[in-house]
Motif scaffolding. Structure first.
Motif, PDB file in Angstrom:
ATOM      1  N   SER A   1       9.652 -19.044  10.569  1.00  0.00           N
ATOM      2  CA  SER A   1       9.515 -17.752   9.982  1.00  0.00           C
ATOM      3  C   SER A   1      10.561 -16.944   9.680  1.00  0.00           C
ATOM      4  O   SER A   1      10.250 -15.852   9.048  1.00  0.00           O
ATOM      5  CB  SER A   1       8.342 -16.975  10.687  1.00  0.00           C
ATOM      6  N   SER A   2      11.740 -17.454   9.995  1.00  0.00           N
ATOM      7  CA  SER A   2      12.917 -16.630   9.670  1.00  0.00           C
ATOM      8  C   SER A   2      14.250 -17.528   9.689  1.00  0.00           C
ATOM      9  O   SER A   2      14.010 -18.484  10.499  1.00  0.00           O
ATOM     10  CB  SER A   2      13.219 -15.596  10.629  1.00  0.00           C
ATOM     11  N   GLU A   3      15.069 -17.240   9.320  1.00  0.00           N
ATOM     12  CA  GLU A   3      16.576 -18.096   9.236  1.00  0.00           C
ATOM     13  C   GLU A   3      16.956 -17.983  11.013  1.00  0.00           C
ATOM     14  O   GLU A   3      17.270 -19.056  11.140  1.00  0.00           O
ATOM     15  CB  GLU A   3      17.512 -17.220   8.490  1.00  0.00           C
ATOM     16  N   ARG A   4      16.692 -16.660  11.651  1.00  0.00           N
ATOM     17  CA  ARG A   4      17.174 -16.919  12.683  1.00  0.00           C
ATOM     18  C   ARG A   4      16.408 -17.883  13.693  1.00  0.00           C
ATOM     19  O   ARG A   4      16.822 -18.680  14.398  1.00  0.00           O
ATOM     20  CB  ARG A   4      16.890 -15.592  13.476  1.00  0.00           C
ATOM     21  N   THR A   5      15.032 -18.121  13.406  1.00  0.00           N
ATOM     22  CA  THR A   5      14.230 -18.840  14.113  1.00  0.00           C
ATOM     23  C   THR A   5      14.674 -20.595  13.854  1.00  0.00           C
ATOM     24  O   THR A   5      14.724 -21.192  14.677  1.00  0.00           O
ATOM     25  CB  THR A   5      12.751 -18.585  13.942  1.00  0.00           C
ATOM     26  N   ALA A   6      14.898 -20.569  12.625  1.00  0.00           N
ATOM     27  CA  ALA A   6      15.223 -22.072  12.008  1.00  0.00           C
ATOM     28  C   ALA A   6      16.565 -22.289  13.008  1.00  0.00           C
ATOM     29  O   ALA A   6      16.663 -23.580  13.381  1.00  0.00           O
ATOM     30  CB  ALA A   6      15.391 -21.924  10.465  1.00  0.00           C
ATOM     31  N   GLU A   7      17.507 -21.646  12.924  1.00  0.00           N
ATOM     32  CA  GLU A   7      18.760 -21.889  13.644  1.00  0.00           C
ATOM     33  C   GLU A   7      18.660 -22.154  15.194  1.00  0.00           C
ATOM     34  O   GLU A   7      18.776 -23.140  15.782  1.00  0.00           O
ATOM     35  CB  GLU A   7      19.629 -20.642  13.706  1.00  0.00           C
ATOM     36  N   ARG A   8      17.817 -21.362  15.696  1.00  0.00           N
ATOM     37  CA  ARG A   8      17.403 -21.547  17.128  1.00  0.00           C
ATOM     38  C   ARG A   8      16.801 -23.023  17.391  1.00  0.00           C
ATOM     39  O   ARG A   8      17.019 -23.832  18.234  1.00  0.00           O
ATOM     40  CB  ARG A   8      16.642 -20.477  17.780  1.00  0.00           C
ATOM     41  N   LEU A   9      15.649 -23.155  16.396  1.00  0.00           N
ATOM     42  CA  LEU A   9      14.832 -24.565  16.573  1.00  0.00           C
ATOM     43  C   LEU A   9      15.890 -25.614  16.577  1.00  0.00           C
ATOM     44  O   LEU A   9      15.897 -26.492  17.104  1.00  0.00           O
ATOM     45  CB  LEU A   9      13.928 -24.393  15.638  1.00  0.00           C
ATOM     46  N   ALA A  10      16.913 -25.380  15.303  1.00  0.00           N
ATOM     47  CA  ALA A  10      17.693 -26.719  15.214  1.00  0.00           C
ATOM     48  C   ALA A  10      18.692 -26.889  16.324  1.00  0.00           C
ATOM     49  O   ALA A  10      19.091 -27.986  16.428  1.00  0.00           O
ATOM     50  CB  ALA A  10      18.236 -26.352  13.822  1.00  0.00           C
ATOM     51  N   ARG A  11      19.056 -25.880  16.855  1.00  0.00           N
ATOM     52  CA  ARG A  11      20.150 -26.034  18.135  1.00  0.00           C
ATOM     53  C   ARG A  11      19.427 -26.922  19.084  1.00  0.00           C
ATOM     54  O   ARG A  11      20.106 -27.639  19.879  1.00  0.00           O
ATOM     55  CB  ARG A  11      20.389 -24.645  18.722  1.00  0.00           C
ATOM     56  N   TYR A  12      18.114 -27.152  19.184  1.00  0.00           N
ATOM     57  CA  TYR A  12      17.350 -27.911  20.159  1.00  0.00           C
ATOM     58  C   TYR A  12      17.108 -29.326  19.396  1.00  0.00           C
ATOM     59  O   TYR A  12      16.354 -30.135  19.869  1.00  0.00           O
ATOM     60  CB  TYR A  12      16.049 -27.410  20.557  1.00  0.00           C
ATOM     61  N   GLY A  13      17.655 -29.449  18.312  1.00  0.00           N
ATOM     62  CA  GLY A  13      17.377 -30.701  17.594  1.00  0.00           C
ATOM     63  C   GLY A  13      15.690 -30.764  17.021  1.00  0.00           C
ATOM     64  O   GLY A  13      15.511 -32.031  16.740  1.00  0.00           O
ATOM     65  N   ILE A  14      15.251 -29.859  16.907  1.00  0.00           N
ATOM     66  CA  ILE A  14      13.718 -29.821  16.230  1.00  0.00           C
ATOM     67  C   ILE A  14      13.976 -29.574  14.674  1.00  0.00           C
ATOM     68  O   ILE A  14      14.658 -28.817  14.215  1.00  0.00           O
ATOM     69  CB  ILE A  14      12.862 -28.702  16.769  1.00  0.00           C
ATOM     70  N   ARG A  15      13.474 -30.563  13.971  1.00  0.00           N
ATOM     71  CA  ARG A  15      13.353 -30.537  12.720  1.00  0.00           C
ATOM     72  C   ARG A  15      12.456 -29.428  11.948  1.00  0.00           C
ATOM     73  O   ARG A  15      11.684 -28.963  12.401  1.00  0.00           O
ATOM     74  CB  ARG A  15      12.371 -32.106  12.348  1.00  0.00           C
TER      75      ARG A  15
END
Ligand code: 5RP
Length: 222
Positions: free
Chosen positions: A52-66
Motif C-alpha cells: 500500500s506504499s513505497e515504504r511497505t514495498a521496500e520493507r517486503l522486498a528486503r525479505y525477498g517477498i515478491r
C-alpha cells in the motif's frame, strides 16, 4: 506491556489470517512493519504481496517477498493494516502515515480486512485524531474551504507529498457521528482523492493488543 510489545503481539496473531500460498495485501505504518517482519520469518508462506506504499514495498522486498501489481489480480484473500482510530463497529480513521489512498484501494480488493492495533487506538467515536484527506495540489485551497463548511479545521501537512504526488490536509474538529456519511460527503468534494475514513468498507476483523492478550473482534452483520 509497551505499545511496541502490543503491536508485535497483534502482528504475530495476524499470521493466522494469512492464506498459505496466496498473494496478500499489506498496509503501512509501524504496526504493519511488525507484521512484515513476521512475514519475513517465513517469506515463502505467501506467493507475493500488494503493497500500500513505497515504504511497505521496500520493507517486503528486503525479505525477498515478491511485490505484485494490483492490476494483475482480480481479488486478494486478505488485507492486513493498522489504524489511527477504530470503533467497536470497526470503522476507522487511517492515513496518519499518508498512505490512505493506496490503502483504501488495496482494501477495496480484499475479501477480508484484518486491522491490527494496540488498545490506544480503540475509541468510542472517531475524530480526536485529525482526519487525513489526500488532495490534488491545485485544489488545496478549495478543498480546505469546503472542509471548513463541514465544521473542520484543515491544516496542510508540512513537507509531505504522498506516493501519488498529492498533498494531505489533516482535519481537526470534525464530529464524526456518522462515519460512512461523512466519508462519502468528503469524497464528493472536487479535488479530493480520498479521505482517511474507512467506514463504507471498514475492517472485517480487529486484532486488538491489550495488556491481557490479543482480543479478536469480528464486524457484526448489518
Ligand atoms: C498509514 C496508516 C496507518 O495504518 C496508521 O497511521 C497506523 O499507523 P501505526 O501502526 O504506525 O500507528 O493509515 O497511512
Amino acid at each position: 506491556m509497551t505499545n511496541d510489545e502490543l503491536k508485535q503481539a497483534v502482528a504475530a496473531a495476524a499470521i493466522a489470517h494469512v492464506v498459505e500460498g496466496a498473494i496478500i495485501g499489506v498496509g503501512t505504518g509501524s504496526t504493519t512493519n511488525f507484521f512484515i517482519d513476521e512475514l519475513g520469518r517465513a517469506p515463502s508462506r505467501i506467493a507475493g504481496a500488494v503493497a500500500s506504499s513505497e515504504r511497505t514495498a521496500e520493507r517486503l522486498a528486503r525479505y525477498g517477498i515478491r511485490i505484485v501489481d494490483l492490476n494483475e489480480l482480480t481479488e486478494l484473500s486478505v488485507y492486513v493494516d493498522g489504524a489511527d482510530e477504530i470503533t467497536a463497529t470497526l470503522a476507522m480513521i487511517k492515513g496518519g502515515g499518508g498512505a490512505l489512498t493506496r490503502e483504501k484501494i488495496v482494501a477495496a480488493c480484499a475479501r477480508k480486512f484484518v486491522c491490527i492495533a494496540d488498545e490506544s487506538k480503540m475509541v468510542p467515536m472517531l475524530g480526536r485524531f485529525p482526519l487525513p484527506v489526500e488532495v490534488i495540489p491545485m485544489a488545496r485551497g478549495h478543498v480546505a474551504r469546503e472542509l471548513v463548511k463541514l465544521g473542520g479545521q484543515p491544516h496542510a501537512r508540512e513537507g509531505f507529498i504522498t506516493d501519488n504526488g498529492n498533498v494531505i490536509l489533516d482535519v481537526a474538529g470534525l464530529s464524526i457521528d456518522n462515519p460512512a456519511r461523512l466519508e462519502a460527503a468528503i469524497n464528493n468534494i472536487v479535488g479530493v482523492v480520498t479521505n482517511g475514513l474507512f467506514a463504507i468498507r471498514g475492517a472485517d476483523v480487529l486484532l486488538l493488543g491489550t495488556s491481557s492478550g490479543v482480543k479478536s473482534v469480528m464486524r457484526s452483520a448489518t
